[in-house]
Design a protein around this motif. Structure first.
Motif, PDB file in Angstrom:
ATOM      1  N   VAL A   1      -1.659  -1.079  -4.008  1.00 27.28           N
ATOM      2  CA  VAL A   1      -0.758  -1.481  -5.102  1.00 27.28           C
ATOM      3  C   VAL A   1      -1.150  -2.853  -5.673  1.00 27.28           C
ATOM      4  O   VAL A   1      -0.697  -3.233  -6.757  1.00 27.28           O
ATOM      5  CB  VAL A   1       0.723  -1.435  -4.632  1.00 27.28           C
TER       6      VAL A   1
ATOM      7  N   GLY B   1       4.054   1.818  -2.594  1.00 28.33           N
ATOM      8  CA  GLY B   1       3.068   2.798  -3.082  1.00 28.33           C
ATOM      9  C   GLY B   1       3.594   4.220  -2.988  1.00 28.33           C
ATOM     10  O   GLY B   1       3.414   5.033  -3.904  1.00 28.33           O
ATOM     11  N   GLU B   2       4.288   4.486  -1.880  1.00 22.90           N
ATOM     12  CA  GLU B   2       4.883   5.799  -1.672  1.00 22.90           C
ATOM     13  C   GLU B   2       5.918   6.091  -2.769  1.00 22.90           C
ATOM     14  O   GLU B   2       6.040   7.226  -3.243  1.00 22.90           O
ATOM     15  CB  GLU B   2       5.564   5.739  -0.296  1.00 22.90           C
TER      16      GLU B   2
ATOM     17  N   ASP C   1       0.763   3.338 -13.682  1.00 19.57           N
ATOM     18  CA  ASP C   1       0.256   2.072 -14.228  1.00 19.57           C
ATOM     19  C   ASP C   1      -0.327   2.301 -15.638  1.00 19.57           C
ATOM     20  O   ASP C   1      -0.037   1.556 -16.586  1.00 19.57           O
ATOM     21  CB  ASP C   1      -0.837   1.544 -13.275  1.00 19.57           C
TER      22      ASP C   1
ATOM     23  N   ASP D   1      -8.435   1.565   0.004  1.00 17.65           N
ATOM     24  CA  ASP D   1      -9.126   1.615   1.293  1.00 17.65           C
ATOM     25  C   ASP D   1     -10.644   1.542   1.121  1.00 17.65           C
ATOM     26  O   ASP D   1     -11.224   2.271   0.316  1.00 17.65           O
ATOM     27  CB  ASP D   1      -8.740   2.913   2.029  1.00 17.65           C
TER      28      ASP D   1
ATOM     29  N   SER E   1       0.843  -1.198   0.000  1.00 15.23           N
ATOM     30  CA  SER E   1       0.000   0.000   0.000  1.00 15.23           C
ATOM     31  C   SER E   1       0.876   1.246   0.000  1.00 15.23           C
ATOM     32  O   SER E   1       2.087   1.163  -0.225  1.00 15.23           O
ATOM     33  CB  SER E   1      -0.913  -0.022   1.224  1.00 15.23           C
ATOM     34  N   GLY E   2       0.253   2.398   0.280  1.00 15.97           N
ATOM     35  CA  GLY E   2       1.003   3.650   0.288  1.00 15.97           C
ATOM     36  C   GLY E   2       1.989   3.708   1.444  1.00 15.97           C
ATOM     37  O   GLY E   2       3.044   4.337   1.345  1.00 15.97           O
TER      38      GLY E   2
HETATM   39  O1  KG4 Z   1      -4.223   0.842   0.405  1.00 20.94           O
HETATM   40  P1  KG4 Z   1      -4.240   2.226  -0.093  1.00 20.94           P
HETATM   41  O2  KG4 Z   1      -5.476   2.715  -0.790  1.00 20.94           O
HETATM   42  O3  KG4 Z   1      -3.933   3.231   1.072  1.00 20.94           O
HETATM   43  C1  KG4 Z   1      -2.962   2.967   2.030  1.00 20.94           C
HETATM   44  O4  KG4 Z   1      -3.262   2.195   2.969  1.00 20.94           O
HETATM   45  O5  KG4 Z   1      -1.829   3.479   1.828  1.00 20.94           O
HETATM   46  O6  KG4 Z   1      -2.988   2.383  -1.071  1.00 20.94           O
HETATM   47  C2  KG4 Z   1      -2.704   3.588  -1.693  1.00 20.94           C
HETATM   48  C3  KG4 Z   1      -1.480   3.397  -2.562  1.00 20.94           C
HETATM   49  C4  KG4 Z   1      -0.986   4.711  -3.165  1.00 20.94           C
HETATM   50  O7  KG4 Z   1       0.409   4.806  -2.978  1.00 20.94           O
HETATM   51  C5  KG4 Z   1      -1.321   4.547  -4.632  1.00 20.94           C
HETATM   52  O8  KG4 Z   1      -0.450   5.259  -5.496  1.00 20.94           O
HETATM   53  C6  KG4 Z   1      -1.178   3.046  -4.822  1.00 20.94           C
HETATM   54  O9  KG4 Z   1      -1.771   2.508  -3.652  1.00 20.94           O
HETATM   55  N1  KG4 Z   1      -1.880   2.533  -6.008  1.00 20.94           N
HETATM   56  C7  KG4 Z   1      -1.230   1.908  -7.020  1.00 20.94           C
HETATM   57  C8  KG4 Z   1      -2.211   1.625  -8.004  1.00 20.94           C
HETATM   58  N2  KG4 Z   1      -3.417   2.067  -7.550  1.00 20.94           N
HETATM   59  C9  KG4 Z   1      -3.194   2.626  -6.311  1.00 20.94           C
HETATM   60  N3  KG4 Z   1       0.071   1.611  -7.185  1.00 20.94           N
HETATM   61  C10 KG4 Z   1       0.430   0.996  -8.321  1.00 20.94           C
HETATM   62  N4  KG4 Z   1      -0.452   0.694  -9.319  1.00 20.94           N
HETATM   63  C11 KG4 Z   1      -1.764   0.965  -9.196  1.00 20.94           C
HETATM   64  N5  KG4 Z   1      -2.622   0.649 -10.188  1.00 20.94           N
END
Ligand code: KG4
Ligand code: ZN
Length: 358
Positions: free
Chosen positions: A279, A169-170, A190, A307, A142-143
């Motif tokens: 991610v 993700g970050e 992506d 989320d 995740s982020g």
């Molecule tokens: O789980 P999440 O919604 O929130 C957290 O718990 O952090 O994850 C968000 C992260 C962000 O860094 C966003 O850029 C990434 O997930 N993300 C992706 C994609 N869709 C969202 N990273 C890579 N490819 C994707 N298609």
């Protein structure tokens, strides 16, 4: 049994009703992305304020979408950890208050555990999902987190590897921000990568030394490479455009993770991996993993990777069935001790015992 879940750990205000821990009766996600976009990142103060504004209409919408009223709900749950303190407090306090008012159980849920549960959910028109058999590997991406964990049982999780610096993700978000591609960066990169060539640049891969880092990953080198030293890594045969950059960066980001994940699967003879977190939506990651036919990779549907509160209500049901409920004085915890890398923690402890420093 119908559980109302609430998610407010970061920049989504979400509420959902899930029946018997599996069937999604409603799933409302109000995203704050437009409010954080101009800052290229989540502003905690804005997040907290938006949650306060939106929590009531979002919960009402979740009840009305499920054709239910408050009196139909058997338990209330909210993510209380980890996340932004002000943001977590809104959902946690709201769910606790509903539980108290309706005289029903309250459950405080771990956000990371919720992400790993997302793939167990189904809509009323879908068949129930087959439960993965223990032990399996959980991949949380995740982020804020990058975790490879051995899930031995419901309450027995051993973290095998994590990132030693930035989360995956970050890293997507920071690279996207640097090149002005858009926010949040993961989905943007992506999409761009789909039109690019992953071989256009070759970024250096981390080389973490020592047995305790066997399943750990590092993203700071890739981030620095993609941002500050990109010219050194371009393959002269290909055009230097953002599509090619996105594809090459995305390939490297996924390869770092996939190599360590497959190593863990081989070492522990595991052939089931449950993936969760924002991610998990990444198309390169999905393709790279599912190309391994000997391992069963279980992904959530795209709308449940980020989320959401359905995954919160799902975990809450399992915890309730396990005889648990949270006490009314439960508070929000921005950081957690669960999902820690034991080996690294023990090693740090050993070093601090030796040096006398903490
Ligand atoms: O789980 P999440 O919604 O929130 C957290 O718990 O952090 O994850 C968000 C992260 C962000 O860094 C966003 O850029 C990434 O997930 N993300 C992706 C994609 N869709 C969202 N990273 C890579 N490819 C994707 N298609
Ligand atoms: Zn998340």
């Amino acid at each position: 049994m119908k559980i109302l879940g609430i998610e407010s750990s970061c920049d989504e205000t979400a509420a959902a009703v899930v029946q018997d821990g599996e069937c999604i009766l409603s799933n409302v996600v109000a995203t704050q992305i437009p409010f954080h976009k101009k800052y290229n990142g989540v502003v905690p103060e804005i997040a907290g304020r938006k949650h306060i504004e939106w929590i009531l209409p979002v919960v009402k919408q979740a009840l009305s979408d499920a054709n239910l009223t408050l009196s139909d709900i058997d338990a209330f749950a909210a993510v209380n950890r980890p996340g932004l303190m002000g943001a977590l407090l809104v959902g946690t306090t709201f769910a606790k208050t509903l539980a108290f008012t309706c005289d029903k159980p309250f459950l405080a849920i771990n956000h990371l555990e919720a992400h790993l549960y997302a793939s167990s959910l189904h809509t009323p028109s879908e068949e129930p999902k087959k439960k993965p058999q223990y032990p399996y590997i959980g991949l949380l991406v995740s982020g804020g987190h990058t975790i490879i964990a051995l899930i031995k049982d419901f309450n027995e999780i051993e973290v095998l590897g994590t990132t030693i610096d930035d989360a995956i993700g970050e890293t997507f978000d920071k690279v996207s921000k640097f090149y002005g591609l858009g926010y949040p960066g993961g989905a943007v990169i992506d999409k761009l990568a789909a039109k690019g060539n992953p071989k256009a640049a070759q970024f250096p891969m981390p080389n973490l030394k020592g047995d305790h880092h066997r399943y750990d990953v590092s993203y700071s080198g890739l981030k620095t490479g993609a941002i500050n030293q990109c010219n050194q890594f371009w393959n002269g045969e290909y055009e230097q455009n953002t599509e090619n950059l996105a594809a090459a960066f995305q390939y490297a980001a996924c390869k770092i993770l996939v190599d360590k994940l497959l190593l863990a699967c081989a070492d522990y003879s595991i052939n089931t991996v449950v993936v969760g977190g924002g991610v998990a939506a990444n198309s390169a990651l999905r393709t790279m993993l599912t190309s391994r036919e000997d391992i069963n990779f279980i992904f959530p549907p795209l709308n449940l990777c980020g989320d959401n509160a359905a995954q919160v209500a799902g975990v809450a049901y399992q915890r309730l069935m396990n005889g648990e409920r949270s006490s009314p004085d439960t508070t929000a915890l921005p950081r957690i001790t669960e999902f820690r890398h034991e080996t690294n923690r023990q090693l740090r402890q050993k070093n601090s015992d030796k040096t006398g420093k903490n």
